[in-house]
Design a protein around this motif. Structure first.
Motif, short mmCIF file in Angstrom:
data_model
loop_
_atom_site.label_atom_id
_atom_site.label_comp_id
_atom_site.label_asym_id
_atom_site.label_seq_id
_atom_site.Cartn_x
_atom_site.Cartn_y
_atom_site.Cartn_z
N ALA A 103 0.81 -0.56 -1.19
CA ALA A 103 -0.16 0.19 -0.40
C ALA A 103 -1.45 -0.60 -0.22
O ALA A 103 -1.90 -1.26 -1.15
CB ALA A 103 -0.48 1.50 -1.10
N ALA A 133 1.47 8.76 3.62
CA ALA A 133 1.10 7.37 3.31
C ALA A 133 0.89 6.57 4.59
O ALA A 133 -0.06 5.77 4.68
CB ALA A 133 2.17 6.72 2.44
N ARG A 137 -2.51 4.78 5.53
CA ARG A 137 -2.59 3.33 5.79
C ARG A 137 -3.20 3.05 7.15
O ARG A 137 -3.97 2.11 7.31
CB ARG A 137 -1.22 2.68 5.67
#
Length: 197
Positions: A103, A133, A137
């Motif tokens: 990540a 996620a 991002r």
């Protein structure tokens, strides 16, 4: 006009045309439709109340960081009275981005430009975790990228959107907001008594 996933997410809160604000992610079915439109590679996610809650919490954090990015200018009027503290928003964004095996982590120290670092994340447990996620991002990439310098909150009456300024004289997110702002300015000039009340 270039599209930014993070900007699309925060733009799910918008002016409803009648003087109020509407939320395009009002329930799980609305989130399902939005994800299918904006993240077709998500494999047909069907959102539930938990994934809706996770996406709305992420959106709140991203809007708080967008407000930080446009400072010293004012934040969106939808956020002005209920912004999540910047440190909490940053922690939430980074935790959401860490739901994938590797990540990006947004590091934004006071007085410095934000930077991205890749760090190990957790294995996603389900498709909804991957969606959160992915959205996180996209926000990390946006906030650590050059577009952050051109981010603005639209100042048109009743507008609650953020936009990326595409030319030097752009003041509003779209032409209709510019028209509304000009009409309001004209009205204030010709009816000063209404502006005082």
């Amino acid at each position: 006009m270039e599209r930014y996933l993070a900007l699309e997410l925060v733009s799910t809160i918008r002016h409803d045309g009648d003087g109020g604000v509407t939320d395009d992610l009002g329930d799980a079915s609305a989130l399902t439709a939005w994800v299918r439109e904006h993240l077709p590679e998500a494999g047909g996610l069907t959102a539930d109340d938990t994934s809706l809650r996770d996406v709305l919490a992420l959106r709140r954090a991203v809007r708080a960081l967008f407000a930080r990015a446009v400072a010293p200018g004012p934040p969106s009027s939808a956020d002005a009275r209920r912004l999540m503290p910047a440190g909490e928003a940053l922690a939430h964004l980074n935790a959401a981005a860490a739901r994938v095996p590797v990540a990006p982590r947004l590091v934004w120290d006071a007085g410095r430009a934000p930077v991205t670092r890749l760090e190990p994340g957790a294995e996603p447990a389900d498709p909804a975790a991957r969606i959160v996620a992915e959205l996180a991002r996209a926000a990390v990439d946006f906030l650590a990228g050059p577009e952050r310098e051109r981010l603005r909150a639209c100042t048109a009456p009743r507008c609650v959107r953020y936009f990326v300024k595409s030319h030097g004289r752009q003041e509003w997110c779209k032409p209709s907001c510019g028209n509304r702002a000009r009409v309001a300015r004209h009205y204030r000039r010709h009816h000063p008594e209404a502006a005082q009340s």
